[in-house]
Design an enzyme around this catalytic site. Sequence first.
Site, PDB file in Angstrom:
ATOM      1  CG  ASN A 188       9.729   7.287 -16.522  1.00 60.77           C
ATOM      2  OD1 ASN A 188       8.985   7.688 -15.618  1.00 60.77           O
ATOM      3  ND2 ASN A 188       9.272   6.926 -17.718  1.00 60.77           N
ATOM      4  CE  LYS A 209       8.620   3.342 -17.509  1.00 66.06           C
ATOM      5  NZ  LYS A 209       8.556   2.321 -18.519  1.00 66.06           N
ATOM      6  CG  HIS A 217       7.145   7.103 -21.652  1.00 62.22           C
ATOM      7  ND1 HIS A 217       6.541   5.879 -21.834  1.00 62.22           N
ATOM      8  CD2 HIS A 217       8.383   6.855 -21.158  1.00 62.22           C
ATOM      9  CE1 HIS A 217       7.385   4.934 -21.458  1.00 62.22           C
ATOM     10  NE2 HIS A 217       8.506   5.495 -21.039  1.00 62.22           N
ATOM     11  CD  GLU A 219       5.366   2.986 -19.965  1.00 61.57           C
ATOM     12  OE1 GLU A 219       5.343   3.808 -19.042  1.00 61.57           O
ATOM     13  OE2 GLU A 219       6.232   2.093 -20.069  1.00 61.57           O
ATOM     14  CD  GLU A 224      12.030   5.636 -23.025  1.00 65.27           C
ATOM     15  OE1 GLU A 224      12.783   5.526 -22.075  1.00 65.27           O
ATOM     16  OE2 GLU A 224      10.786   5.610 -22.914  1.00 65.27           O
ATOM     17  N   GLY A 229      10.672  -2.293 -20.647  1.00 59.75           N
ATOM     18  CA  GLY A 229      10.166  -3.215 -19.624  1.00 59.75           C
ATOM     19  C   GLY A 229      10.163  -4.666 -20.053  1.00 59.75           C
ATOM     20  CB  SER A 251      15.582  -3.388 -21.088  1.00 58.00           C
ATOM     21  OG  SER A 251      14.206  -3.711 -21.077  1.00 58.00           O
TER      22      SER A 251
HETATM   23  P1  13P Z   1      12.609   0.107 -18.674  1.00 59.04           P
HETATM   24  O1  13P Z   1      13.999   0.587 -18.311  1.00 59.04           O
HETATM   25  O2  13P Z   1      11.882  -0.497 -17.520  1.00 59.04           O
HETATM   26  O3  13P Z   1      12.625  -0.735 -19.900  1.00 59.04           O
HETATM   27  O4  13P Z   1      11.759   1.426 -19.039  1.00 59.04           O
HETATM   28  C1  13P Z   1      12.270   2.312 -19.958  1.00 59.04           C
HETATM   29  C2  13P Z   1      11.403   3.499 -19.985  1.00 59.04           C
HETATM   30  O5  13P Z   1      10.277   3.435 -20.416  1.00 59.04           O
HETATM   31  C3  13P Z   1      11.950   4.746 -19.436  1.00 59.04           C
HETATM   32  O6  13P Z   1      11.140   5.816 -19.732  1.00 59.04           O
END
Ligand code: 13P
Length: 251
Positions: free
Chosen positions: A9, A11, A96, A98, A168, A174, A214
């Site tokens: 992803n 982002k 997601h 976010e 997740e 992150g 992560s």
């Molecule tokens: P990270 O791997 O940066 O923690 O992000 C995970 C994520 O949100 C994948 O959609």
Amino acid sequence: MRKKIIAGNWKMNNTVGQGICLAKEINLALRVKTPQCTVILCVPHTHISAVEGIIDHDKLFVGGQDCSIYEKGAYTGEVSAEMLFGAGARYVILGHSERRSLCHETADILKTKVGKALMHKLKIIFCVGESLEQREAGKHFSVVEEQLKQSLFHLTDAEFGKIVIAYEPVWAIGTGKTASSAQAQEIHAHIRKTIAAHYGKAIADECSILYGGSMNAGNVKELIAQPDVDGGLIGGAALAANTFLPIVEAY
Ligand code: 13P
């Protein structure tokens, strides 16, 4: 046997030029060493068609990171599921955390988006997961259960077959903090049990459930060794070939 999947992803990272370079590097590596899992790059909308144009379609798939709740029309800035498919996406991430938090996407909005994506032949990587506060209050099982029920459990068996779940935990995204393999297995098993209670064991056994939060070259092996962890949705480590490819090669 259910599908094993490693999805990146990206982002809101990489210009189109940088994205093409990264996708080329990944594609070349997969040409040399055929992946033992399905590999998907979920890229910004602006990158889909360019990335789609340079990959080998038997090894690599492109996905979007969201789609509109609307079909078409006067919705400035929106990108429809039909447009994503037309640009070459075969998957789309929905739900997601976010987007749930930053864009106020509710369970009902996600239910509509799921419908649009399926109508336009996109497979869905549907994200669920609890916040730190919810985990500390012992609510993580009920939180993911509700997220599944409210946005997905109206689907027919055939429609549900197009869904990949990504667990997740928000506290692991992150942050460099990962759920332990035991924590991941425990909640993945619970997700599968919840699906089985609604759709039956056969459909639940076919559903790929990815871990996201992560995931990296150092922890991937232990996580995917868990019986109910079928791959990963990778954020930060998906932004460079030398951190993404070792995750793919863990299979
Ligand atoms: P990270 O791997 O940066 O923690 O992000 C995970 C994520 O949100 C994948 O959609």
